[in-house]
Scaffold this motif. Sequence first.
Motif, PDB file in Angstrom:
ATOM      1  N   PRO A 141      23.192 -35.774 -86.089  1.00 11.12           N
ATOM      2  CA  PRO A 141      21.998 -36.513 -85.652  1.00 11.12           C
ATOM      3  C   PRO A 141      21.911 -36.679 -84.139  1.00 11.12           C
ATOM      4  N   GLU A 142      20.719 -36.504 -83.611  1.00  8.39           N
ATOM      5  CA  GLU A 142      20.480 -36.702 -82.182  1.00  8.39           C
ATOM      6  C   GLU A 142      20.721 -38.153 -81.777  1.00  8.39           C
ATOM      7  N   GLY A 143      20.481 -39.076 -82.711  1.00  3.37           N
ATOM      8  CA  GLY A 143      20.570 -40.488 -82.379  1.00  3.37           C
ATOM      9  C   GLY A 143      21.972 -41.059 -82.331  1.00  3.37           C
ATOM     10  N   LEU A 144      22.982 -40.252 -82.625  1.00  5.18           N
ATOM     11  CA  LEU A 144      24.361 -40.752 -82.551  1.00  5.18           C
ATOM     12  C   LEU A 144      24.724 -41.121 -81.116  1.00  5.18           C
ATOM     13  N   PRO A 145      25.607 -42.115 -80.935  1.00  2.24           N
ATOM     14  CA  PRO A 145      26.135 -42.369 -79.594  1.00  2.24           C
ATOM     15  C   PRO A 145      26.740 -41.084 -79.029  1.00  2.24           C
ATOM     16  N   ALA A 146      26.620 -40.911 -77.725  1.00  7.80           N
ATOM     17  CA  ALA A 146      26.964 -39.631 -77.092  1.00  7.80           C
ATOM     18  C   ALA A 146      28.396 -39.177 -77.380  1.00  7.80           C
ATOM     19  N   LEU A 147      29.363 -40.108 -77.330  1.00  7.38           N
ATOM     20  CA  LEU A 147      30.749 -39.720 -77.578  1.00  7.38           C
ATOM     21  C   LEU A 147      30.932 -39.225 -79.008  1.00  7.38           C
ATOM     22  N   GLN A 148      30.343 -39.931 -79.951  1.00  5.38           N
ATOM     23  CA  GLN A 148      30.471 -39.541 -81.352  1.00  5.38           C
ATOM     24  C   GLN A 148      29.777 -38.210 -81.622  1.00  5.38           C
ATOM     25  N   ARG A 149      28.616 -38.004 -80.999  1.00  2.75           N
ATOM     26  CA  ARG A 149      27.894 -36.755 -81.222  1.00  2.75           C
ATOM     27  C   ARG A 149      28.666 -35.570 -80.642  1.00  2.75           C
TER      28      ARG A 149
END
Length: 264
Positions: A141-149
């Motif tokens: 998902p695009e909406g994940l926090p940046a580190l998790q994505r």
Amino acid sequence: MAQQHIIEDMLAVMARLRDPEHGCPWDLQQNFSTIAPYTVEEAFEVAEAIAAGDMHGLRDELGDLLLQVIFHARLAEEQGLFDFSDVTRGLIDKMIRRHPHVFGDQQGASIAQIKDTWEATKAAEHAQAGKARKSALDGVPEGLPALQRAAKLQKKAARVGFDWRDVQPVLAQVRAELDELEAAMQSGVAEEITDELGDVLFSVVNLSRHLKNDADMSLRGASHKFERRFRMMEQMAAEQGQSLDDMNVAALEALWVAAKARLK
């Protein structure tokens, strides 16, 4: 009180809140889009309670997160889309389907085999729903926090072999990205600095993954540590009748060292 009755009571509470005549004006104004940010926020508060080891807080935060699920399900029910029972039944079916090593004929499967089965089952589900994935990176998902994505993208790529086999080349990549950032800083071009800084962060997430660490939790821990030390600095300055903004850089550094020592 039986669990089934508790769930029914909660569903009844939500229905009452959404009653057009006697419900809560604020709840009646909400829709999927307006509630979504609260859903994300509650998930973070669950993670925060876990990180703090606050089990009493975790109980409350899990309740708040469950409320979000019930709220979305109620909105869907009002529109004739699905209801809470559909959500739970779908989840039960999915868990049974994705755990053949527990509910099926694959007992004794290794962790690697379990992960492969999970991903293969997800892919089959998406294909059946007409959402076949075209890339190995689909489904993040695009909406994940940046580190998790970043970590999820790296894991997806690793599943098809695009990954280093051990940690040393990853560490070397971090150093290389830092060198490139330093060169960008010397150039003074803002766009290049932003780009190279992003590469540094991405490579650090990759290093964290290879160390079997969670970059988000590591950064959260570092933030908590900084906060404790900084608050101790403020306390120690107050004990001396001073304020941090009255101190020069050398005094602040000395106080930082002293605060670290006291907290040990």
